[in-house]
Design a protein around this motif. Structure first.
Motif, PDB file in Angstrom:
ATOM      1  N   ALA A  72       0.869  -1.187   0.000  1.00 28.76           N
ATOM      2  CA  ALA A  72       0.000   0.000   0.000  1.00 28.76           C
ATOM      3  C   ALA A  72       0.899   1.228   0.000  1.00 28.76           C
ATOM      4  O   ALA A  72       1.724   1.400   0.907  1.00 28.76           O
ATOM      5  N   ILE A 111      -5.036  -2.068   3.082  1.00 28.21           N
ATOM      6  CA  ILE A 111      -4.743  -2.224   4.510  1.00 28.21           C
ATOM      7  C   ILE A 111      -5.910  -2.889   5.233  1.00 28.21           C
ATOM      8  O   ILE A 111      -5.729  -3.824   6.025  1.00 28.21           O
ATOM      9  N   ASN A 112      -7.119  -2.427   4.961  1.00 30.40           N
ATOM     10  CA  ASN A 112      -8.294  -2.965   5.661  1.00 30.40           C
ATOM     11  C   ASN A 112      -8.564  -4.418   5.292  1.00 30.40           C
ATOM     12  O   ASN A 112      -8.936  -5.232   6.159  1.00 30.40           O
ATOM     13  N   THR A 114      -6.310  -6.573   4.371  1.00 30.13           N
ATOM     14  CA  THR A 114      -5.259  -7.348   5.035  1.00 30.13           C
ATOM     15  C   THR A 114      -5.588  -7.575   6.505  1.00 30.13           C
ATOM     16  O   THR A 114      -5.406  -8.682   7.034  1.00 30.13           O
ATOM     17  N   LYS A 115      -6.092  -6.542   7.181  1.00 25.24           N
ATOM     18  CA  LYS A 115      -6.481  -6.688   8.587  1.00 25.24           C
ATOM     19  C   LYS A 115      -7.645  -7.660   8.728  1.00 25.24           C
ATOM     20  O   LYS A 115      -7.670  -8.483   9.653  1.00 25.24           O
ATOM     21  N   ILE A 121       0.201  -5.767   9.255  1.00 22.69           N
ATOM     22  CA  ILE A 121       0.549  -4.507   8.611  1.00 22.69           C
ATOM     23  C   ILE A 121       1.953  -4.126   9.069  1.00 22.69           C
ATOM     24  O   ILE A 121       2.185  -3.856  10.247  1.00 22.69           O
ATOM     25  N   ALA A 123       4.710  -1.408   8.727  1.00 27.66           N
ATOM     26  CA  ALA A 123       4.926  -0.015   8.326  1.00 27.66           C
ATOM     27  C   ALA A 123       6.403   0.211   8.061  1.00 27.66           C
ATOM     28  O   ALA A 123       7.255  -0.147   8.880  1.00 27.66           O
ATOM     29  N   LEU A 132      -0.655   6.208   9.411  1.00 28.14           N
ATOM     30  CA  LEU A 132      -1.659   5.149   9.477  1.00 28.14           C
ATOM     31  C   LEU A 132      -2.448   5.182  10.777  1.00 28.14           C
ATOM     32  O   LEU A 132      -3.672   4.986  10.769  1.00 28.14           O
ATOM     33  N   ILE A 161      -3.437  -0.120  14.075  1.00 27.05           N
ATOM     34  CA  ILE A 161      -3.236  -0.598  12.709  1.00 27.05           C
ATOM     35  C   ILE A 161      -1.911  -1.325  12.529  1.00 27.05           C
ATOM     36  O   ILE A 161      -1.856  -2.417  11.987  1.00 27.05           O
TER      37      ILE A 161
END
Length: 213
Positions: A72, A111-112, A114-115, A121, A123, A132, A161
């Motif tokens: 991302a 990102i969402n 994947t969660k 996540i 970073a 984020l 996150i």
């Protein structure tokens, strides 16, 4: 003092005669702008490179994608105040700098998803962490947004996150060191730094990186 007569496009002039605002601990004036830039930079505006990203080249990014890791991409404009040390007796009294960021709808969706799939996540860089966590809602969902963040992450902060951080070894008494201590615990971070010193790791912008999880 500068005086302008009429309208002028400063950017071409600055590129011709200006110098990169390198961190104060870099004493080599001959470092080229291409070296102090990530391979995935897209837009001008940042006064410094998000240095954790300097560890990635096109080949590594391609290999990451080939093994199924989603990427991302967000916009980060690092501020000069990044290098300002904490001078207060208490870290909570320090005033954090403001930095501009953009999280696109596409990045938020990656990102969402994947969660939701219970993925992790990771970073790349502390500025990414700030962006984020600023874009996160109370339910742990990232929303597409752009603006400035003044989020100051200190021990006790609840991360919603970010599950892991790839970052360099930071300066003492910096807000960045406080952030990674908030993420992993101060004692663990200090032990990692002591080990890095023993092993001869390089610190700061052009130094080595570590994965904190």
């Amino acid at each position: 003092m500068l005086k302008f007569l009429g309208e002028i496009d400063l950017l071409p002039v600055l590129k011709r005669i200006g110098e990169a605002p390198l961190p104060p601990y870099i004493h080599n004036p001959n470092i080229g702008l291409d070296r102090y830039q990530t391979v995935y930079a897209m837009r001008e505006g940042s006064v410094a490179a998000p240095t954790a990203g300097l560890h990635f080249d096109e080949d590594l990014i391609r290999k990451i994608s080939q093994v199924g890791i989603r990427i991302a991409r967000i916009i980060l404009h690092i501020g000069l105040d990044t290098f300002r040390p904490i001078k207060k007796d208490s870290v909570e009294e320090h005033k954090i700098h403001s930095e501009y960021f953009e999280v696109s709808r596409e990045a938020a969706e990656v990102i969402n998803i994947t969660k939701q799939e219970e993925g992790r996540i990771v970073a790349v860089g502390t500025t990414t962490v700030r962006a984020l966590e600023t874009a996160a809602k109370e339910d742990g969902v990232v929303s597409a947004q752009k603006g400035h963040t003044e989020l100051y992450i200190v021990p006790g902060f609840k991360f919603q996150i970010v599950d892991a951080i790839i970052t360099n070894f930071h300066l003492p008494r910096s807000s960045l060191l406080v952030m990674v201590s908030a993420f992993a615990g101060r004692d663990k971070i200090l032990r990692a730094y002591e080990e890095a010193k023993k092993q001869g790791y390089r610190f700061f912008s052009f130094g080595d990186a570590m994965l904190i999880q």
